[in-house]
Design a protein around this motif. Structure first.
Motif, PDB file in Angstrom:
ATOM      1  N   LEU A  41       0.823  -1.197   0.000  1.00  0.00           N
ATOM      2  CA  LEU A  41       0.000   0.000   0.000  1.00  0.00           C
ATOM      3  C   LEU A  41       0.862   1.253   0.000  1.00  0.00           C
ATOM      4  CD1 LEU A  41      -2.845   1.113   0.039  1.00  0.00           C
ATOM      5  CD2 LEU A  41      -2.785   1.050   2.537  1.00  0.00           C
ATOM      6  N   MET A  42       1.935   1.207   0.750  1.00  0.00           N
ATOM      7  CA  MET A  42       2.838   2.353   0.766  1.00  0.00           C
ATOM      8  C   MET A  42       3.427   2.597  -0.619  1.00  0.00           C
ATOM      9  SD  MET A  42       2.750   3.742   3.692  1.00  0.00           S
ATOM     10  CE  MET A  42       4.188   4.774   3.588  1.00  0.00           C
ATOM     11  N   GLU A  43       3.770   1.520  -1.329  1.00  0.00           N
ATOM     12  CA  GLU A  43       4.310   1.655  -2.677  1.00  0.00           C
ATOM     13  C   GLU A  43       3.277   2.264  -3.616  1.00  0.00           C
ATOM     14  OE1 GLU A  43       6.254  -1.135  -6.210  1.00  0.00           O
ATOM     15  OE2 GLU A  43       5.722  -1.988  -4.262  1.00  0.00           O
ATOM     16  N   LEU A  44       2.017   1.833  -3.448  1.00  0.00           N
ATOM     17  CA  LEU A  44       0.952   2.384  -4.277  1.00  0.00           C
ATOM     18  C   LEU A  44       0.790   3.880  -4.033  1.00  0.00           C
ATOM     19  CD1 LEU A  44      -1.359   1.970  -6.265  1.00  0.00           C
ATOM     20  CD2 LEU A  44      -2.830   1.364  -4.330  1.00  0.00           C
ATOM     21  N   MET A  45       0.835   4.262  -2.766  1.00  0.00           N
ATOM     22  CA  MET A  45       0.706   5.673  -2.432  1.00  0.00           C
ATOM     23  C   MET A  45       1.877   6.467  -2.995  1.00  0.00           C
ATOM     24  SD  MET A  45      -0.693   5.383   1.498  1.00  0.00           S
ATOM     25  CE  MET A  45      -0.712   7.158   1.692  1.00  0.00           C
ATOM     26  N   GLN A  46       3.065   5.899  -2.968  1.00  0.00           N
ATOM     27  CA  GLN A  46       4.233   6.574  -3.531  1.00  0.00           C
ATOM     28  C   GLN A  46       4.091   6.754  -5.039  1.00  0.00           C
ATOM     29  OE1 GLN A  46       7.538   4.204  -2.293  1.00  0.00           O
ATOM     30  NE2 GLN A  46       7.480   4.917  -0.164  1.00  0.00           N
ATOM     31  N   ARG A  47       3.538   5.739  -5.688  1.00  0.00           N
ATOM     32  CA  ARG A  47       3.321   5.848  -7.129  1.00  0.00           C
ATOM     33  C   ARG A  47       2.324   6.958  -7.454  1.00  0.00           C
ATOM     34  NH1 ARG A  47       2.888  -0.411  -9.350  1.00  0.00           N
ATOM     35  NH2 ARG A  47       5.068  -0.999  -8.915  1.00  0.00           N
ATOM     36  N   VAL A  48       1.288   7.046  -6.667  1.00  0.00           N
ATOM     37  CA  VAL A  48       0.304   8.108  -6.881  1.00  0.00           C
ATOM     38  C   VAL A  48       0.961   9.476  -6.710  1.00  0.00           C
ATOM     39  CG1 VAL A  48      -1.800   9.159  -5.980  1.00  0.00           C
ATOM     40  CG2 VAL A  48      -1.659   6.674  -6.230  1.00  0.00           C
ATOM     41  N   ASP A  49       1.793   9.608  -5.673  1.00  0.00           N
ATOM     42  CA  ASP A  49       2.495  10.879  -5.462  1.00  0.00           C
ATOM     43  C   ASP A  49       3.426  11.190  -6.631  1.00  0.00           C
ATOM     44  OD1 ASP A  49       1.233  11.224  -3.054  1.00  0.00           O
ATOM     45  OD2 ASP A  49       2.874  10.381  -1.858  1.00  0.00           O
ATOM     46  N   ALA A  50       4.123  10.159  -7.140  1.00  0.00           N
ATOM     47  CA  ALA A  50       5.036  10.368  -8.267  1.00  0.00           C
ATOM     48  C   ALA A  50       4.275  10.805  -9.517  1.00  0.00           C
ATOM     49  CB  ALA A  50       5.823   9.089  -8.549  1.00  0.00           C
ATOM     50  N   MET A  51       3.123  10.181  -9.756  1.00  0.00           N
ATOM     51  CA  MET A  51       2.311  10.569 -10.913  1.00  0.00           C
ATOM     52  C   MET A  51       1.827  12.006 -10.776  1.00  0.00           C
ATOM     53  SD  MET A  51       0.107   7.079 -11.540  1.00  0.00           S
ATOM     54  CE  MET A  51      -0.839   7.827 -12.860  1.00  0.00           C
ATOM     55  N   ASP A  52       1.489  12.386  -9.569  1.00  0.00           N
ATOM     56  CA  ASP A  52       1.050  13.758  -9.345  1.00  0.00           C
ATOM     57  C   ASP A  52       2.178  14.742  -9.636  1.00  0.00           C
ATOM     58  OD1 ASP A  52      -0.970  15.671  -8.319  1.00  0.00           O
ATOM     59  OD2 ASP A  52       0.522  15.983  -6.742  1.00  0.00           O
TER      60      ASP A  52
END
Length: 276
Positions: free
Chosen positions: A52-63
C-alpha cells in the motif's frame, strides 16, 4: 444470629438460571469484542503494509509528473510564442528592406523614371527560372565596366531572393561578385548573401557573411545594416555578451537612425528577458 444464618445460606446457594444466562452472554460479548480487536489490528497492519505504501508513492510520483508536464507545456508555449514573434520580426525586417530596395532606396540604384526594367540576355531568364544560379552566372555576358550588365545581373539575383529561392540567389550573388568584385552593387550583393543565410536560420554562416560586408567594403551604405544584423545573429545564437556589445555599438554610432532604433528595441528585449 438467625439473620446471619439466612444470609450465609443465600450466598452458599447455587446461581439461579437467570444469573447463569447473564454470565454466559457477558462472556460471549467479551469474546466477540476480542475478535473485533483482532480484525481491526489486522486492518491496521494492512494499511501500513509495503504494497500500500508503494501504491501511495506511485500516486504521489504521478502527481509530480503531471505538475512537471504542465510546467514544461507552459514553457514550450512561451518559447513558441517567442519564436513566432522573432519570425514575425524577421519577416518584417526583410520585407521592409526588400521593399525599400525595390522603391529605389539607398540600398541599391533603381531604374530611371520611365525606363524599362533591366532584362537578361537571351537564355539567362530560362536559367534563372530553373533555379540554376551557376547557369545564370555563365549565361550573362558583359564586362566589369558595363553598368547595364552589372544591373541586370544584380536584379536577376535579387529577384531570386525576393521569390524566396534562397540557395539559387546565394549562388547568383556569388557569381555576381566574381564578375563585379568592385562594382557599385558589390557590398549589396554580399549583404544579401548573408541575409539569405539569416532567413534560412543558418546563423553561423550568416554571421561570417555579414562580417565580410564591413571587412571587404568599409564605409559602404550597407555597413550599418550589416553590423546590426551581426548583433541580431549573435542574439539568435544566444551569444548574449557579443549581441549586447554589437547592438550597443550600432545604437551609439548611428543616433536617430532606423538601425539605432532596431538595435535599441533588441537591447530592451534582452533586458526584459534578463539576458546579460
Amino acid at each position: 444470629m438467625t439473620a446471619v444464618l439466612v444470609v450465609t445460606a443465600l450466598l452458599a446457594a447455587p446461581l439461579s438460571p437467570v444469573q447463569a444466562q447473564s454470565r454466559a452472554q457477558a462472556a460471549a460479548l467479551e469474546e466477540r469484542m476480542q475478535q473485533l480487536d483482532v480484525r481491526l489490528e489486522r486492518l491496521e497492519r494492512l494499511l501500513e503494509s509495503e504494497a500500500l505504501m508503494e501504491l501511495m508513492q506511485r500516486v504521489d510520483a504521478m502527481d509530480r509528473d503531471v505538475r512537471e508536464l504542465r510546467g514544461e507545456s507552459e514553457t514550450l508555449r512561451h518559447e513558441l510564442e517567442g519564436l513566432r514573434a522573432r519570425q514575425r520580426d524577421l519577416y518584417l525586417d526583410v520585407d521592409g528592406r526588400l521593399e525599400n530596395l525595390e522603391r529605389g532606396g539607398s540600398s541599391a540604384p533603381a531604374p530611371a523614371s520611365g525606363a524599362a526594367p533591366a532584362t537578361l540576355p537571351d537564355g539567362a531568364a530560362a536559367a534563372v527560372d530553373q533555379g540554376d544560379g551557376a547557369a545564370f552566372g555563365e549565361v550573362i555576358v558583359g564586362t566589369d565596366s558595363d553598368p547595364a550588365s552589372e544591373q541586370a545581373a544584380y536584379q536577376a539575383a535579387f529577384e531570386l531572393l525576393r521569390q524566396g529561392r534562397y540557395e539559387p540567389s546565394i549562388t547568383a550573388f556569388r557569381g555576381f561578385l566574381e564578375r563585379f568584385p568592385n562594382g557599385n552593387l558589390a557590398s549589396n550583393a554580399q549583404y544579401w548573401i548573408a541575409e539569405a543565410y539569416y532567413v534560412t536560420r543558418d546563423f553561423p554562416r550568416a554571421l561570417a557573411e555579414f562580417k565580410l560586408v564591413n571587412e571587404r567594403y568599409p564605409g559602404s551604405n550597407k555597413g550599418s545594416d550589416a553590423l546590426l544584423k551581426q548583433g541580431f545573429t549573435h542574439y539568435e545564437l544566444e551569444q548574449w555578451a557579443e549581441a549586447r556589445r554589437v547592438l550597443t555599438q550600432v545604437r551609439d554610432q548611428n543616433p536617430s537612425s532606423s538601425v539605432a532604433r532596431l538595435a535599441e528595441q533588441r537591447l530592451q528585449r534582452m533586458n526584459e528577458a534578463g539576458r546579460s
